[in-house]
Design an enzyme around this catalytic site. Structure first.
Site, short mmCIF file in Angstrom:
data_model
loop_
_atom_site.label_atom_id
_atom_site.label_comp_id
_atom_site.label_asym_id
_atom_site.label_seq_id
_atom_site.Cartn_x
_atom_site.Cartn_y
_atom_site.Cartn_z
N ILE A 10 -10.40 1.18 28.48
CA ILE A 10 -10.14 1.44 29.90
C ILE A 10 -9.73 2.89 30.16
O ILE A 10 -9.97 3.42 31.25
CB ILE A 10 -9.12 0.43 30.47
CG1 ILE A 10 -9.25 0.34 32.00
CG2 ILE A 10 -7.70 0.77 30.05
CD1 ILE A 10 -8.64 -0.88 32.60
N ASP A 33 -1.15 -0.50 27.82
CA ASP A 33 -0.05 0.32 28.32
C ASP A 33 0.17 1.53 27.41
O ASP A 33 0.25 2.68 27.88
CB ASP A 33 1.21 -0.58 28.34
CG ASP A 33 2.32 -0.05 29.23
OD1 ASP A 33 2.08 0.93 29.96
OD2 ASP A 33 3.42 -0.64 29.21
N SER A 121 -2.54 -9.81 30.52
CA SER A 121 -1.75 -10.86 29.83
C SER A 121 -2.43 -11.47 28.60
O SER A 121 -1.86 -12.39 28.00
CB SER A 121 -1.36 -12.01 30.79
OG SER A 121 -0.35 -11.60 31.69
N1 AR6 Z 1 -8.80 -0.81 26.99
C1 AR6 Z 1 -9.09 -2.06 27.43
N2 AR6 Z 1 -8.49 -3.18 26.98
C2 AR6 Z 1 -7.55 -3.03 26.03
C3 AR6 Z 1 -7.17 -1.77 25.51
C4 AR6 Z 1 -7.85 -0.63 26.02
N3 AR6 Z 1 -7.56 0.61 25.59
N4 AR6 Z 1 -6.20 -1.96 24.58
C5 AR6 Z 1 -5.97 -3.29 24.51
N5 AR6 Z 1 -6.78 -3.94 25.37
P1 AR6 Z 1 -2.04 -6.06 26.26
P2 AR6 Z 1 -0.56 -7.94 28.00
C6 AR6 Z 1 -6.88 -5.39 25.67
O1 AR6 Z 1 -1.28 -6.51 25.08
O2 AR6 Z 1 -1.04 -9.10 27.20
C7 AR6 Z 1 2.38 -4.03 26.33
O3 AR6 Z 1 3.24 -3.72 25.27
C8 AR6 Z 1 -6.28 -6.34 24.69
O4 AR6 Z 1 -7.21 -6.60 23.64
O5 AR6 Z 1 -2.28 -4.62 26.43
O6 AR6 Z 1 -0.60 -8.01 29.50
C9 AR6 Z 1 3.06 -3.88 27.69
O7 AR6 Z 1 4.00 -2.82 27.70
C10 AR6 Z 1 -6.03 -7.56 25.55
O8 AR6 Z 1 -7.20 -8.35 25.68
O9 AR6 Z 1 -1.33 -6.57 27.64
C11 AR6 Z 1 3.71 -5.20 27.87
O10 AR6 Z 1 4.94 -5.27 27.21
C12 AR6 Z 1 -5.72 -6.98 26.92
O11 AR6 Z 1 -6.14 -5.61 26.86
C13 AR6 Z 1 2.75 -6.17 27.22
O12 AR6 Z 1 2.04 -5.40 26.25
C14 AR6 Z 1 -4.26 -7.05 27.34
O13 AR6 Z 1 -3.43 -6.86 26.22
C15 AR6 Z 1 1.72 -6.71 28.20
O14 AR6 Z 1 0.92 -7.67 27.54
#
Ligand code: AR6
Length: 174
Positions: A10, A33, A121
């Protein structure tokens, strides 16, 4: 109105706004994030800190969204939203839907035409991908109105498994 699926990162999307799956602290974390703050540089965190001090002293509640500029990223804005942690015992899907709806409201208030979402999430917060895709796609479809500035929503899926699940869900809800 276009809803499309992209496999990728993203932080590389050339859109008006990308959505961050943040946490209530707005102070960064892992997953999307972490990638956004790492590649976007310190200006994003500085704006988040200011938002904490002014509008959200207790943190941004789950289901809400707020925008900052996008620092060094190709997008113009980052819309930070806080997904719910998945629970087997409690249906929190209204909060997950609210993330998509509120992020689109913020995007429209900025005049954004193109918005990219991650699968909120589904990482650290452990929401099952299939259910998350259903909530994401149906909410975005319902939330988009012809009067909104937003004319393209792109779901950016990080791996091929997530992409396949979204593709299937998109076909089912079409
Ligand atoms: N681009 C697109 N998707 C991604 C990327 C990227 N660069 N990196 C990971 N994903 P998550 P959450 C996907 O854990 O579950 C953080 O520590 C990943 O494979 O990023 O909402 C925050 O600070 C997954 O399918 O977010 C919060 O504490 C999706 O993005 C917590 O994690 C979401 O994974 C939020 O958890």
């Amino acid at each position: 109105m276009n809803v499309l699926l992209v496999r990728g990162d993203i932080t590389e999307q050339r859109v008006d706004a990308i959505v961050n799956a943040a946490n209530s602290s707005l102070m960064g974390g892992g997953g999307v994030d972490g990638a956004i703050h790492r590649r976007g540089g310190p200006d994003i965190l500085a704006e988040c800190r200011e938002l904490r001090g002014s509008r959200y002293p207790d943190g941004l509640p789950a289901g809400q969204a707020v925008a900052t500029t996008a620092g060094l990223l190709p997008a113009r804005w980052v819309i930070h939203t806080v997904g719910p942690v998945y629970s087997r015992g409690e249906d929190r899907s209204h909060l997950l839907a609210s993330c998509y709806r509120e992020s689109l409201n913020v995007a429209a208030s900025l005049g954004a035409a193109t918005v990219a979402f991650p699968a909120i999430s589904t990482g650290v917060y452990q929401w099952p991908m299939r259910d998350a895709a259903r909530v994401a796609l149906s909410t975005v479809r319902q939330a988009l109105s012809p009067g909104s500035s937003v004319n393209e929503v792109r779901f950016v899926l990080f791996d091929s498994a997530a992409y396949a699940v979204f593709e299937e869900s998109l076909a089912e809800t079409r």
